[in-house]
Design a protein around this motif. Structure first.
Motif, short mmCIF file in Angstrom:
data_model
loop_
_atom_site.label_atom_id
_atom_site.label_comp_id
_atom_site.label_asym_id
_atom_site.label_seq_id
_atom_site.Cartn_x
_atom_site.Cartn_y
_atom_site.Cartn_z
N ILE A 1 0.83 -1.21 0.00
CA ILE A 1 0.00 0.00 0.00
C ILE A 1 0.87 1.26 0.00
O ILE A 1 0.61 2.20 -0.76
N VAL A 2 1.91 1.27 0.81
CA VAL A 2 2.81 2.43 0.85
C VAL A 2 3.49 2.63 -0.51
O VAL A 2 3.67 3.77 -0.96
N GLY A 3 3.82 1.53 -1.17
CA GLY A 3 4.52 1.61 -2.45
C GLY A 3 3.70 2.18 -3.58
O GLY A 3 4.26 2.51 -4.64
N VAL A 4 2.39 2.34 -3.37
CA VAL A 4 1.52 2.91 -4.43
C VAL A 4 1.99 4.31 -4.83
O VAL A 4 1.78 4.74 -5.96
N ILE A 5 2.66 5.00 -3.90
CA ILE A 5 3.13 6.35 -4.20
C ILE A 5 4.08 6.36 -5.39
O ILE A 5 4.23 7.39 -6.07
N ASN A 6 4.70 5.22 -5.68
CA ASN A 6 5.63 5.15 -6.81
C ASN A 6 4.92 5.10 -8.16
O ASN A 6 5.52 5.43 -9.19
N ILE A 7 3.65 4.70 -8.19
CA ILE A 7 2.94 4.54 -9.47
C ILE A 7 2.78 5.87 -10.21
O ILE A 7 3.12 5.96 -11.40
N PRO A 8 2.25 6.94 -9.57
CA PRO A 8 2.18 8.21 -10.29
C PRO A 8 3.56 8.77 -10.65
O PRO A 8 3.69 9.50 -11.65
N ILE A 9 4.58 8.43 -9.86
CA ILE A 9 5.93 8.88 -10.20
C ILE A 9 6.37 8.25 -11.52
O ILE A 9 6.93 8.91 -12.40
N ILE A 10 6.11 6.94 -11.68
CA ILE A 10 6.44 6.28 -12.95
C ILE A 10 5.65 6.90 -14.09
O ILE A 10 6.20 7.24 -15.15
N LYS A 11 4.35 7.06 -13.86
CA LYS A 11 3.45 7.53 -14.92
C LYS A 11 3.81 8.92 -15.41
O LYS A 11 3.85 9.19 -16.62
#
Length: 248
Positions: free
Chosen positions: A164-174
């Motif tokens: 759940i914490v790692g979700v923050i990386n998804i918009p960074i990739i996008k």
């Protein structure tokens, strides 16, 4: 509103539903990936700048897109498991993690193969590439945490929090190519705007993206069913299944 989730907390029902869905996902995966790959790799026109080397996008882009989609699926399953205490959701998250790690590795590998002729190097510490590498580490972290505890309830809780914490990386990739100066080309597939890619290239790419999604879904269902059996080995219905298989 969320009471319908609890009906799938029953392992036997979840096992049967996943078995019903598996042939559909598998068939669609074979048809879509086969069609998209053959069309893209053999029949799509040659790019006027990149030549035939661009054709790796028909593997790279679906893999990269689905690496993020799989992570979101894993994080959602982990959230459901943590909030509603549904064990089958934890098993789904555990089933997705290795698949997501493999598809992320494929995205990184094909990205490196594409970058060599385009950028003159296999790897640069570009924002998009680095954040995708972080995604791989997050998957590996979830897998490691889940395997580190004998108590699988505690294991699911620990790995779920990381997911759940790692979700923050998804918009960074996008949005990394928009937020920072990047060698990686901007997105050519746009939802609200006209795509900059020729339709002869776009259609097989979209087919492969959906195909990869179906493929990940099919493999996840196989692993999910295995996870259910592993966690419910002493249940009567599992023993009945084993007896029926032996009788065949």
């Amino acid at each position: 509103m969320w009471k319908w989730l609890h009906s799938y907390a029953d392992p036997e029902r979840a096992y049967k539903l996943s078995g019903t869905l598996l042939p559909w996902f598998s068939t669609l995966a074979i048809l879509l990936v086969g069609t998209g790959s053959i069309w893209g790799l053999l029949f799509a026109p040659t790019d006027y700048q990149q030549g035939d080397s661009y054709r790796i996008i028909f593997i790279h882009v679906p893999a990269a897109s689905m690496s993020m989609a799989a992570y979101m699926g894993m994080a959602i399953a982990s959230f459901i498991g943590l909030v509603w205490q549904i064990k089958s959701a934890d098993w789904a998250a555990a089933a997705i993690a290795p698949i997501g790690a493999v598809i992320t590795f494929i995205a990184l590998l094909t990205g490196a193969a594409w970058g060599k002729p385009m950028w003159g190097t296999w790897w640069v510490w570009d924002a998009r590439l680095t954040s995708e590498l972080v995604l791989l580490f997050l998957y590996l972290g979830v897998i490691s945490l889940y395997a580190s505890f004998e108590d699988k309830v505690l294991a699911a809780r620990a790995s779920g929090i990381l997911a759940i914490v790692g979700v923050i990386n998804i918009p960074i990739i996008k949005y990394s190519v928009d937020w920072w100066s990047s060698l990686h080309q901007p997105s050519t597939i746009k939802i609200t705007e006209k795509s900059t890619m020729s339709t002869d290239m776009l259609y097989p790419l979209l087919i492969n993206i959906f195909g990869f999604g179906m493929m990940i879904g099919a493999i996840t269902l196989i692993r999910y069913r295995t996870e259910i059996l592993a966690r419910n080995g002493m249940r009567p219905w599992v023993r009945d299944l084993a007896t029926a298989e032996e009788a065949k």
